[in-house]
Design an enzyme around this catalytic site. Sequence first.
Site, PDB file in Angstrom:
ATOM      1  N   SER A  61       4.719 -95.516  23.059  1.00 19.03           N
ATOM      2  CA  SER A  61       4.943 -94.870  24.355  1.00 19.03           C
ATOM      3  C   SER A  61       4.251 -93.513  24.417  1.00 19.03           C
ATOM      4  O   SER A  61       4.099 -92.840  23.405  1.00 19.03           O
ATOM      5  CB  SER A  61       6.439 -94.660  24.594  1.00 19.03           C
ATOM      6  OG  SER A  61       7.105 -95.898  24.585  1.00 19.03           O
TER       7      SER A  61
HETATM    8  N1  SAH Z   1       9.539 -96.846  20.592  1.00 20.64           N
HETATM    9  C1  SAH Z   1       8.338 -97.577  20.255  1.00 20.64           C
HETATM   10  C2  SAH Z   1       7.948 -98.438  21.422  1.00 20.64           C
HETATM   11  C3  SAH Z   1       7.303 -99.693  21.001  1.00 20.64           C
HETATM   12  S1  SAH Z   1       7.014-100.851  22.316  1.00 20.64           S
HETATM   13  C4  SAH Z   1       7.230 -96.613  19.895  1.00 20.64           C
HETATM   14  O1  SAH Z   1       7.203 -95.526  20.454  1.00 20.64           O
HETATM   15  O2  SAH Z   1       6.384 -96.961  19.079  1.00 20.64           O
HETATM   16  C5  SAH Z   1       8.514-101.771  22.320  1.00 20.64           C
HETATM   17  C6  SAH Z   1       8.853-102.546  21.086  1.00 20.64           C
HETATM   18  O3  SAH Z   1       9.985-103.335  21.386  1.00 20.64           O
HETATM   19  C7  SAH Z   1       7.774-103.502  20.602  1.00 20.64           C
HETATM   20  O4  SAH Z   1       7.457-103.210  19.275  1.00 20.64           O
HETATM   21  C8  SAH Z   1       8.434-104.879  20.734  1.00 20.64           C
HETATM   22  O5  SAH Z   1       8.053-105.794  19.717  1.00 20.64           O
HETATM   23  C9  SAH Z   1       9.895-104.521  20.630  1.00 20.64           C
HETATM   24  N2  SAH Z   1      10.828-105.501  21.183  1.00 20.64           N
HETATM   25  C10 SAH Z   1      10.734-106.243  22.325  1.00 20.64           C
HETATM   26  N3  SAH Z   1      11.807-107.043  22.469  1.00 20.64           N
HETATM   27  C11 SAH Z   1      12.611-106.811  21.397  1.00 20.64           C
HETATM   28  C12 SAH Z   1      13.868-107.324  20.945  1.00 20.64           C
HETATM   29  N4  SAH Z   1      14.550-108.261  21.635  1.00 20.64           N
HETATM   30  N5  SAH Z   1      14.382-106.862  19.790  1.00 20.64           N
HETATM   31  C13 SAH Z   1      13.724-105.921  19.064  1.00 20.64           C
HETATM   32  N6  SAH Z   1      12.544-105.389  19.428  1.00 20.64           N
HETATM   33  C14 SAH Z   1      11.995-105.827  20.572  1.00 20.64           C
END
Ligand code: SAH
Length: 224
Positions: free
Chosen positions: A73
């Site tokens: 993000s």
């Molecule tokens: N906070 C992170 C954002 C990553 S994007 C950062 O700043 O790097 C969102 C993430 O949520 C992705 O890695 C995706 O694989 C994960 N995600 C999506 N659905 C999910 C679920 N049901 N359980 C766990 N992770 C999930």
Amino acid sequence: MDCHTPEELSGVGMTSQRTRNRMVERLTANGIRHPAVLEVMAAEPRHLFLDEALAHRAYEDTSLPLGLGQTLSQPWIVARMSELVCQAEPRRVLEVGTGSGYQTLVLARLVNAVWSVERIAVLSQRARQRLSRLGVGNVNLRHADGGLGWPQAAPFDVILLTACASELPQTLLSQLRDGGVLIAPLADADGRQWLTRIRRRGPVFDRQRLEEVRFVPLLEGVIR
Ligand code: SAH
């Protein structure tokens, strides 16, 4: 366990302290006020949460690819969500969507303990390595479907989703303590995403819509 050299940690050029300070100036200009959030983001090495080829862009005001179709993000979103977490008397925080682990790190510096769940094994492993190289001790990571929460560690003061849900995640809401808040991007019927804060008051959940955002979707199941 090898540690980072001081140069790797503090960064040089586009990953230097000056670059981080400029990022924090932009966050302040764009309405982020919480002193502890700004302090943590000025101090912590966001560049270590990206592939080396992208590290020089870590402090730009943009989201960046993590591979596997996922994104780190943009700094403003991390700051805004961290600010919302801080307003909620957080001690125990559950994060759904570890991704790179950068938001996890920022949370770890602001609250007592963090539980963070990621559905993609490779991302969870990389985040684990990064956080342990930085010596972060108050984080628990799990490779699992975060939609199921972390029942053994519940109830939480705050639950933060970093992926967008299209329905209210009832299982997660049931893992909030009374008075706790869930912060999540939620999609409306038109597919527009809104950062949303849901506060639990006994059996009642008050929903407050904040700003429009763009996140990757919350998906079910795990990828090994
Ligand atoms: N906070 C992170 C954002 C990553 S994007 C950062 O700043 O790097 C969102 C993430 O949520 C992705 O890695 C995706 O694989 C994960 N995600 C999506 N659905 C999910 C679920 N049901 N359980 C766990 N992770 C999930």
